[in-house]
Design an enzyme around this catalytic site. Structure first.
Site, short mmCIF file in Angstrom:
data_model
loop_
_atom_site.label_atom_id
_atom_site.label_comp_id
_atom_site.label_asym_id
_atom_site.label_seq_id
_atom_site.Cartn_x
_atom_site.Cartn_y
_atom_site.Cartn_z
N GLU A 1 1.91 -0.97 -6.32
CA GLU A 1 1.52 -0.05 -5.25
C GLU A 1 0.01 0.16 -5.31
O GLU A 1 -0.53 0.50 -6.37
CB GLU A 1 2.23 1.30 -5.39
CG GLU A 1 3.68 1.30 -4.92
CD GLU A 1 3.83 1.35 -3.39
OE1 GLU A 1 2.81 1.43 -2.66
OE2 GLU A 1 5.00 1.30 -2.94
N TYR B 1 0.87 -1.18 0.00
CA TYR B 1 0.00 0.00 0.00
C TYR B 1 0.90 1.22 0.00
O TYR B 1 2.06 1.17 0.42
CB TYR B 1 -1.01 0.00 1.14
CG TYR B 1 -0.54 0.10 2.58
CD1 TYR B 1 0.43 1.01 2.99
CD2 TYR B 1 -1.13 -0.69 3.56
CE1 TYR B 1 0.81 1.12 4.32
CE2 TYR B 1 -0.75 -0.60 4.90
CZ TYR B 1 0.22 0.31 5.27
OH TYR B 1 0.60 0.41 6.58
N ASP C 1 2.96 -3.21 5.22
CA ASP C 1 2.00 -3.18 4.10
C ASP C 1 2.02 -4.47 3.29
O ASP C 1 3.04 -5.17 3.29
CB ASP C 1 2.30 -1.97 3.19
CG ASP C 1 3.69 -1.99 2.54
OD1 ASP C 1 4.68 -2.21 3.26
OD2 ASP C 1 3.77 -1.78 1.31
ZN LIG Z 1 5.69 -1.25 0.56
#
Ligand SMILES: [Zn+2]
Length: 250
Positions: A98, A34, A150
């Site tokens: 991402e 993220y 993340d």
């Molecule tokens: Zn990352």
């Protein structure tokens, strides 16, 4: 600086200058992230800022729009220091996605349906085209447990696995009972360390449950046993890890 997209699912190319040549020919990992920033626009800008020295191959907006920033043939700068199954230059071996999301700092809200549907489609396109093995579709937190959290425990790995992306077994139910935690030492800790390392985590076999091991157990829980994220290796955590190892494709 622009280029032709690698995936038919890309709606726009927004090239990032933060890229270079891959070391070696192997490309067999997919890392999900993220952005951890309040807005998608701000994150996209940062991923193109030469001073920030970060990038990813793909960027997925909350509404499911997919942008490509770095050609798959080149090395993007998304994983940083980390390791998986003995691989240390994760960026040379991987494709990075991402996902625009405010992250833990932003209260870790659920991922929007349109965004998850787009991530699943894109990830499936990549793993099929690149023949990436299911157990090598990983969270940033898996490859850098001490530094990163993340895409977080609200990321729906189970759903992605149903759509043919990643490795998953149903987590064993959380129950009270025996557990291993910070400060514990001895053969059971050693055995768990060996299992974590066998699955791919960077986990030395020392026989001591220290802060680094707690970070690895926490990373494992975020990905594979999201019902409780506490870094305590309870029987559900250990059983889920054992089941994953047993279910590893040959
Ligand atoms: Zn990352």
């Amino acid at each position: 600086m622009s280029f032709a997209p690698d995936s038919p699912l890309v709606q726009a190319v927004v090239a990032s200058p933060n890229r270079g040549a891959r070391a070696g020919d192997a490309l067999d990992m997919l890392i999900l992230h993220y952005t951890g920033m309040p807005t998608a626009e701000g994150a996209l800008e940062r991923l193109r800022d030469p001073a920030a020295e970060v990038s990813a191959h793909y960027f997925v907006f909350e509404d499911g729009r997919v942008v490509q920033m770095v050609p798959e043939a080149e090395r993007a700068w998304h994983a940083g220091a980390g390791a998986w199954a003995g691989v240390r230059d994760i960026n040379s071996r991987s494709i990075g996605i991402e996902i625009a999301h405010p992250g833990h700092a932003g209260g870790l809200p659920p991922y929007p349906e349109a965004q998850i549907a787009a991530v699943a489609r894109l990830a499936r396109d990549i793993v099929v085209r690149r023949a990436i093995p299911a157990p090598r579709v990983l969270a940033h937190s898996d490859v850098a447990p001490a530094r990163k959290e993340d895409p977080g425990e609200t990321f729906p790995w189970e759903r992605l696995a149903r759509e043919g992306v990643g490795h998953w077994v149903p987590p064993a139910p959380v129950r009270d009972g025996r557990f291993l935690a910070m400060g514990d030492t001895g053969q059971p800790v050693e055995a768990l360390q060996a299992m974590l390392a066998l699955y791919g985590y960077e986990q030395p076999v020392t026989g001591g449950f220290d802060t680094a091991m707690r970070a690895v157990v926490t990373a494992f829980q975020r990905h594979f046993r999201p019902a409780r994220i506490d870094g305590v290796a309870d029987s559900s955590t250990i059983t889920t890890l054992r089941d994953l190892i047993a279910a590893q494709p040959a």
